[in-house]
Enzyme design. Structure first.
Site, PDB file in Angstrom:
ATOM      1  N   THR A 103     -18.735   6.813  -5.157  1.00  0.00           N
ATOM      2  CA  THR A 103     -17.929   5.665  -5.551  1.00  0.00           C
ATOM      3  C   THR A 103     -17.455   4.936  -4.314  1.00  0.00           C
ATOM      4  O   THR A 103     -17.101   5.560  -3.311  1.00  0.00           O
ATOM      5  CB  THR A 103     -16.704   6.084  -6.382  1.00  0.00           C
ATOM      6  OG1 THR A 103     -15.878   4.931  -6.638  1.00  0.00           O
ATOM      7  CG2 THR A 103     -15.854   7.124  -5.647  1.00  0.00           C
ATOM      8  N   ALA A 104     -17.453   3.624  -4.385  1.00  0.00           N
ATOM      9  CA  ALA A 104     -16.848   2.828  -3.323  1.00  0.00           C
ATOM     10  C   ALA A 104     -15.474   2.356  -3.748  1.00  0.00           C
ATOM     11  O   ALA A 104     -14.963   1.352  -3.249  1.00  0.00           O
ATOM     12  CB  ALA A 104     -17.742   1.646  -2.963  1.00  0.00           C
ATOM     13  N   SER A 105     -14.891   3.072  -4.728  1.00  0.00           N
ATOM     14  CA  SER A 105     -13.527   2.809  -5.175  1.00  0.00           C
ATOM     15  C   SER A 105     -13.351   1.343  -5.569  1.00  0.00           C
ATOM     16  O   SER A 105     -14.048   0.857  -6.445  1.00  0.00           O
ATOM     17  CB  SER A 105     -12.540   3.235  -4.095  1.00  0.00           C
ATOM     18  OG  SER A 105     -11.235   3.300  -4.596  1.00  0.00           O
ATOM     19  N   HIS A 106     -12.447   0.626  -4.890  1.00  0.00           N
ATOM     20  CA  HIS A 106     -12.150  -0.754  -5.285  1.00  0.00           C
ATOM     21  C   HIS A 106     -13.097  -1.776  -4.648  1.00  0.00           C
ATOM     22  O   HIS A 106     -12.941  -2.972  -4.899  1.00  0.00           O
ATOM     23  CB  HIS A 106     -10.710  -1.103  -4.911  1.00  0.00           C
ATOM     24  CG  HIS A 106     -10.460  -1.052  -3.427  1.00  0.00           C
ATOM     25  ND1 HIS A 106     -10.063   0.094  -2.786  1.00  0.00           N
ATOM     26  CD2 HIS A 106     -10.566  -2.001  -2.464  1.00  0.00           C
ATOM     27  CE1 HIS A 106      -9.929  -0.151  -1.500  1.00  0.00           C
ATOM     28  NE2 HIS A 106     -10.228  -1.415  -1.272  1.00  0.00           N
TER      29      HIS A 106
END
Length: 465
Positions: A103-106
Site C-alpha cells: 500500500t502507498a497509503s494516502h
C-alpha cells in the site's frame, strides 16, 4: 516518476526504469533483501503474512512479492485485499517471521509501496531497516534450491478475526452503539475500507449505513488523503441527509477522519483526542500516559492532564510513537493524522478500533458529534513548506534556527521544535527532497499561519546571510 527507499520500506510510482521508479526489478530486489533479514534470524519462523490495498497495481506487485519470497524459501500466507492493521494482527497470530503490506497509503493511484513488519506485527526498527537497505544495495541474498522453496496459502479469515478481537475489548460497547441507532455515512475511497468498515459497523449493531466509494476497485474517487478539501462529497451527503456521523478512511485503513452531523469536519487531529478522552475517562485507577508525535496537536496533552495523566511526545513516524508508548506504558497514543494506536489490541495505527471506540464514546455521550467536538480545546495547525536549492545544507539552516531561538524551549529530537507560550512551530527536513516542512499550532488560525510564515522568512534570511 519516483522511487524512495527508506528504513521503513520502499515506495514509488509504477512503471519507468529500474532504480528510478517502482518496477518489478525493484520489488524483487527489495523483497529478497527482506527475506534475507528473516532468514538471518534463526529464532523466527520462515513465514511472511502478505496483504494489500485495492490499488490497480496491487495484484501485480503481490505476485512478484509472493514469487520472490517462496523463491527465497519463505512460506507466504496471503490475506489478499486487506487492511494494514489486519495484517499487523495476523503476523503474531500466524507466528510468522514478518509481514508485508502492499500500500502507498494516502498517495495517489500511480504509487505503491512495500510496508515491512517484524515478527511482532510492528514496523521494522531503524537498525533492521538499515541492514535491509545494505543487503538490497549489494544484492547480498541467495535463492533457495528447488526442494527448499517456500509454500503459499490464501487465508481470508483475518478481517473477521480482527473485528471479533475489537468486539471483545472491554472498552467497546456494542450494545450501547446498537441502542443509539446511529445513521452513518462511510467514504472508503474505493479501497479496502469499502468492505472492512461496513462489516465492522454491522458487527457493532449499526443498521443504517450509507456507502460512498465503497467498491474496492482501487480507482480512487478523490485524492485519497482524508483531508477536508478532499471530502466534499461526504460532507455534502451529510448536509442533505439525516445522518449522525461520517466516517472516512484512507486506502489501507490505518487513518480515520470523522465528519459531524452538519457536514463539518471533526478535525483529523481530534480523532485521537476524542478517543483518548474516552479511554482516559474509563481508566482512572492509575496515572495514565499518552503519546503522540511532535507535529500533533497539543490538545491531547490538555485532555490527558485534565484526566490526571501525563503526556509524552515522540519523533514523527509510527515506529517512534510505538517505541515511546512502550517505554512509558501508555494506555493510548498515535499520530495527529487520524492514527489511533490502542496497545490492548495491538501496537499499530488502526482505524477500525478507532471507529469502535469513538462510537462507544459517542453513544455514551448521547449528544450530536458537533457537541462532542466542542468539548475539546480549539487549536489550529498551519502546515507549510519551503523549497530549497539543490545542495543546500539543511542541517546548517536548522542549527542557525536553534541559535536564533535559543532562549525558547527547544526540542531537537526530530528537526527543531520551538515551544512558545501557547504556540509551537516544528521544522523537519525531508529525506527525499530539498524542502523543510514547517508546522505551527496556535489557538488562533491567523497566529498559526503568521508563525509559520515568520519561520519561513527567517530561513530565507539565514540562507542569504
Amino acid at each position: 516518476m519516483t522511487l524512495i527507499k527508506s528504513i521503513s520500506g520502499i515506495r514509488g510510482t509504477i512503471g519507468g526504469k529500474s532504480g528510478e521508479c517502482l518496477t518489478p526489478l525493484d520489488v524483487v530486489k527489495f523483497t529478497a533483501a527482506f527475506a534475507a533479514t528473516i532468514l538471518s534470524k534463526p529464532e523466527v519462523n520462515k513465514k511472511v503474512v502478505l496483504g494489500r490495498d485495492a490499488r490497480p497495481s496491487g495484484k501485480m506487485v503481490s505476485d512478484l512479492v509472493t514469487a520472490t519470497l517462496t523463491g527465497m524459501g519463505i512460506d507466504v500466507v496471503d490475506l489478499g485485499l486487506s487492511t494494514t492493521p489486519t495484517v499487523e494482527m495476523a503476523v503474531p497470530l500466524e507466528n510468522a517471521g514478518g509481514g508485508i503490506i502492499l500500500t502507498a497509503s494516502h498517495n495517489p493511484i500511480q504509487w505503491n509501496a512495500l510496508k515491512l513488519l517484524n515478527e511482532k506485527g510492528e514496523f521494522i526498527s531503524g537498525s533492521d531497516g538499515e541492514k535491509l537497505l545494505e543487503i538490497a544495495k549489494n544484492e547480498d541474498f541467495t535463492f533457495a534450491e528447488v526442494k527448499q522453496l517456500g509454500k503459499y496459502e490464501i487465508n481470508d479469515t483475518y478481517l473477521q478475526k480482527h473485528i471479533d478481537a475489537i468486539l471483545k475489548l472491554s472498552s467497546v460497547n456494542a450494545e450501547a452503539i446498537k441502542s443509539a441507532n446511529f445513521k452513518i455515512v462511510v467514504d472508503a475511497v474505493n479501497s479496502s475500507g469499502g468492505f472492512a468498515v461496513p462489516l465492522l459497523l454491522k458487527a457493532l449493531g449499526v443498521e443504517e449505513i450509507k456507502e460512498l466509494n465503497c467498491e474496492p476497485t482501487g480507482i480512487f474517487a478523490h485524492n485519497p488523503e482524508p483531508l477536508p478539501e478532499n471530502l466534499r462529497e461526504i460532507s455534502g451527503e451529510m448536509k442533505k441527509g439525516d445522518y449522525d456521523l461520517g466516517i472516512v478512511v484512507d486506502p489501507d485503513v490505518d487513518r480515520l477522519a470523522l465528519i459531524c452531523e452538519d457536514g463539518e469536519p471533526f478535525g483529523e487531529e481530534y480523532t485521537l483526542v476524542a478517543v483518548a478522552d474516552y479511554i482516559l475517562s474509563i481508566n482512572k485507577k492509575q496515572k495514565n500516559t499518552t503519546v503522540s508525535n511532535l507535529s500533533s496537536t497539543m490538545a491531547l496533552k490538555d485532555v490527558t492532564e485534565k484526566h490526571g495523566g501525563e503526556y509524552f511526545s515522540a519523533s514523527v513516524g509510527e515506529v517512534n510513537v510505538v517505541e515511546k508508548m512502550k517505554e512509558m506504558g501508555s494506555i493510548i497514543g498515535g499520530e495527529g493524522n487520524g492514527g489511533i494506536i490502542f496497545p490492548e489490541l495491538h501496537y499499530g495505527r488502526d482505524a477500525l478500533v478507532g471507529i469502535a471506540l469513538f462510537l462507544t464514546h459517542l453513544a455514551k455521550f448521547n449528544k450530536p458529534v458537533g457537541f462532542l467536538r466542542k468539548k475539546y480545546p480549539n487549536y489550529f495547525i498551519a502546515k507549510k513548506k519551503i523549497e530549497l536549492d539543490q545542495g543546500t545544507n539543511v542541517d546548517l539552516i536548522l542549527e542557525k534556527i536553534q541559535k536564533k531561538y535559543t532562549k525558547y524551549n527547544l526540542d531537537t529530537r526530530d528537526g527543531v521544535k520551538i515551544h512558545f507560550d501557547k504556540e509551537w512551530v516544528h521544522l523537519r527536513k525531508s529525506n527525499t527532497e530539498p524542502i523543510i516542512r514547517i508546522y505551527a499550532e496556535s489557538e488562533f488560525e491567523t497566529k498559526a499561519d503568521n508563525l509559520a510564515d515568520k519561520i519561513i522568512q527567517d530561513i530565507k534570511e539565514l540562507m542569504t546571510a
